[in-house]
Design a protein around this motif. Structure first.
Motif, PDB file in Angstrom:
ATOM      1  N   VAL A  93     -12.516   9.826   0.621  1.00 36.06           N
ATOM      2  CA  VAL A  93     -11.087   9.587   0.791  1.00 36.06           C
ATOM      3  C   VAL A  93     -10.767   8.161   0.374  1.00 36.06           C
ATOM      4  O   VAL A  93     -11.656   7.315   0.256  1.00 36.06           O
ATOM      5  N   GLN A  94      -9.492   7.904   0.146  1.00 32.78           N
ATOM      6  CA  GLN A  94      -9.031   6.576  -0.248  1.00 32.78           C
ATOM      7  C   GLN A  94      -7.900   6.149   0.688  1.00 32.78           C
ATOM      8  O   GLN A  94      -6.724   6.231   0.324  1.00 32.78           O
ATOM      9  N   PRO A  95      -8.245   5.698   1.891  1.00 36.52           N
ATOM     10  CA  PRO A  95      -7.220   5.428   2.907  1.00 36.52           C
ATOM     11  C   PRO A  95      -6.235   4.333   2.516  1.00 36.52           C
ATOM     12  O   PRO A  95      -5.115   4.309   3.042  1.00 36.52           O
ATOM     13  N   TRP A  96      -6.629   3.426   1.608  1.00 38.28           N
ATOM     14  CA  TRP A  96      -5.737   2.333   1.209  1.00 38.28           C
ATOM     15  C   TRP A  96      -4.513   2.834   0.449  1.00 38.28           C
ATOM     16  O   TRP A  96      -3.554   2.091   0.266  1.00 38.28           O
ATOM     17  N   ASN A  97      -4.536   4.100   0.008  1.00 40.12           N
ATOM     18  CA  ASN A  97      -3.364   4.663  -0.662  1.00 40.12           C
ATOM     19  C   ASN A  97      -2.226   4.971   0.314  1.00 40.12           C
ATOM     20  O   ASN A  97      -1.116   5.274  -0.122  1.00 40.12           O
ATOM     21  N   ASP A  98      -2.524   4.898   1.597  1.00 39.39           N
ATOM     22  CA  ASP A  98      -1.499   5.017   2.637  1.00 39.39           C
ATOM     23  C   ASP A  98      -1.458   3.675   3.366  1.00 39.39           C
ATOM     24  O   ASP A  98      -2.171   3.478   4.354  1.00 39.39           O
ATOM     25  N   PRO A  99      -0.672   2.718   2.863  1.00 38.04           N
ATOM     26  CA  PRO A  99      -0.708   1.358   3.410  1.00 38.04           C
ATOM     27  C   PRO A  99      -0.483   1.285   4.910  1.00 38.04           C
ATOM     28  O   PRO A  99      -1.160   0.517   5.603  1.00 38.04           O
ATOM     29  N   ALA A 100       0.434   2.069   5.430  1.00 37.91           N
ATOM     30  CA  ALA A 100       0.719   2.000   6.866  1.00 37.91           C
ATOM     31  C   ALA A 100      -0.508   2.390   7.679  1.00 37.91           C
ATOM     32  O   ALA A 100      -0.855   1.738   8.672  1.00 37.91           O
ATOM     33  N   ALA A 101      -1.188   3.445   7.268  1.00 36.05           N
ATOM     34  CA  ALA A 101      -2.380   3.875   7.991  1.00 36.05           C
ATOM     35  C   ALA A 101      -3.529   2.890   7.782  1.00 36.05           C
ATOM     36  O   ALA A 101      -4.271   2.579   8.726  1.00 36.05           O
ATOM     37  N   TYR A 102      -3.676   2.411   6.560  1.00 36.98           N
ATOM     38  CA  TYR A 102      -4.794   1.526   6.232  1.00 36.98           C
ATOM     39  C   TYR A 102      -4.688   0.204   6.979  1.00 36.98           C
ATOM     40  O   TYR A 102      -5.602  -0.190   7.722  1.00 36.98           O
TER      41      TYR A 102
END
Length: 413
Positions: free
Chosen positions: A13-22
């Motif tokens: 997965v690439q969590p940084w693509n969801d800034p709020a979650a990251y």
């Protein structure tokens, strides 16, 4: 006790693509840690490490330690198949690293008498560390510190100038080696092999105008077109010239390695058959400079958080510190970038300050004293000179804390 960076596995997965979650996860992970707090997000680090391997396409990557300055990160990356050896930035650092790493090339010539004397007296370090030279004067200096008869044989590599002379833009690249042509490289190689106390084992050519120059700068489309055209022409020129120089030097000495490239040129340098390994490191922690490259999109692995300490007005929030400016030509691109909360901007007449950084924007209304703001450095390794440790974060959990060089009591340059 720190256990270091855990084994790096390609993330699914690439969590940084969801800034709020990251950034929300990182904020929660270190909520109880006082600022300034440095973070390396492990999924992002792993993504960057594997992305670099993909772009190198089988050519070994020599890790540029200057761009990391965290031993446990170096160890974790070197444990991955496809990474081999280190490119250090000082001889003192190289000797220190050689206690556990058996292939360390110093990327720059040295005039450090104490370090030269230490290397000359240490058989293990002398067998593992390679010095960079580009003139007979470097050989003379080393001999003036310790005579050949009184030292171990010292491994050396020749640096070839990789700059490019553009008809439109003039000379491009960094001012490094005076060795530009195959003939000059061959002549220096002959001088080296004729000198007692030295063994010529390698060559290096760093094409900074390709590896370190943004080719897709945000908001500057025409500049990107010009830079990409220049880089295409520059790579064709250095590929041919480096090939000729390597052939000429190999006729004089049996080279163990030929190093080239950098994070931004992995995909190009791997196509040069004269190169045996590519130096790269900045893309691992991914300073925001690499946000302006077309060939890859690294994840924001390294960041640091500062705390809001005052509210001069309802629409502004001021954090303590922030003025961690990157080296190089002064300009806005050398400033740290505010990445979370989104939409914050620095004050025009203050920017990132040594003692405080005022921030404005919609998000500033909701920020209060003690809240966390996240920044990314323009360059990758320079952040390590500001903090003593990085918190290793996976999602919203701190899995370990690892020291930087500074945290281990080392300040090499």
């Amino acid at each position: 006790m720190s256990h270091g960076v855990p084994p790096l596995r390609r993330p699914g997965v690439q969590p940084w693509n969801d800034p709020a979650a990251y950034w929300g996860g990182i904020t929660r992970a270190v909520a109880g840690i006082d600022a300034p707090v440095g973070v390396i997000e492990l999924n992002a680090l792993a993504h960057n490490a594997y992305d670099m391997l993909d772009r190198a396409d089988g050519v070994p990557i020599r890790v540029a330690s200057k761009s990391i300055r965290v031993r446990s990160v170096l160890d974790a990356v070197l444990a991955l198949p496809g990474y081999a050896g280190v490119l250090a930035f000082t001889l003192a650092e190289a000797i220190w690293l050689s206690a556990t790493i058996d292939d360390v090339v110093v990327g720059y010539p040295t005039a450090d008498r104490s370090a030269i004397a230490a290397l000359a007296a240490d058989p293990v370090a002398a067998s593992r560390v390679t010095l960079m030279v580009d003139s007979v004067e470097h050989l003379d200096f080393i001999d003036s510190v310790v005579a050949p008869s009184q030292r171990e044989t010292l491994r050396v590599a020749i640096e070839l100038d990789a700059s490019y002379d553009s008809r439109l833009l003039g000379r491009l690249g960094v001012w490094r080696s005076p060795v530009h042509t195959a003939e000059q490289a061959e002549q220096l190689a002959g001088r080296i092999v004729a000198r007692p106390g030295f063994a010529l084992v390698g060559m290096m050519a760093y094409e900074s105008q390709i590896a370190g120059l943004q080719d897709s700068p945000p908001g500057a489309g025409l500049r990107g077109v010009i830079v990409r055209d220049m880089q295409r022409r520059s790579f064709a020129e250095i590929r041919d010239r480096r090939t000729a120089a390597v052939l000429a030097v190999r006729a004089v000495a049996d080279l163990e390695f030929v190093n080239g490239g950098g994070t931004g040129s992995l995909h190009l340098t791997r196509t040069d058959s004269s190169v045996t390994d590519i130096a790269a490191g900045s893309g691992l922690l991914a300073g925001h400079t690499f946000d302006g490259f077309a060939a890859f999109q690294p994840a924001p692995a390294a960041s640091w958080g500062l705390s809001v300490v005052r509210k001069p007005t309802n629409d502004r929030a001021t954090v303590l510190g922030g003025g961690w400016i990157a080296s190089g030509p002064p300009g806005p691109d050398r400033l740290p970038r505010v990445v979370w909360p989104e939409g914050l901007t620095m004050a025009k007449h203050e920017q990132a300050g040594e003692v405080q950084t005022p921030l404005a924007g919609e998000a500033a209304f909701s920020l209060g004293v003690g809240d966390r703001v996240w920044f990314r450095h323009a360059k990758s390794g320079e952040l390590s000179e500001r903090i003593e440790a990085f918190h290793l974060v996976d999602g919203d959990t701190v899995v370990d804390v690892v020291p930087t060089y500074r945290g281990e009591g080392k300040a090499f340059l």
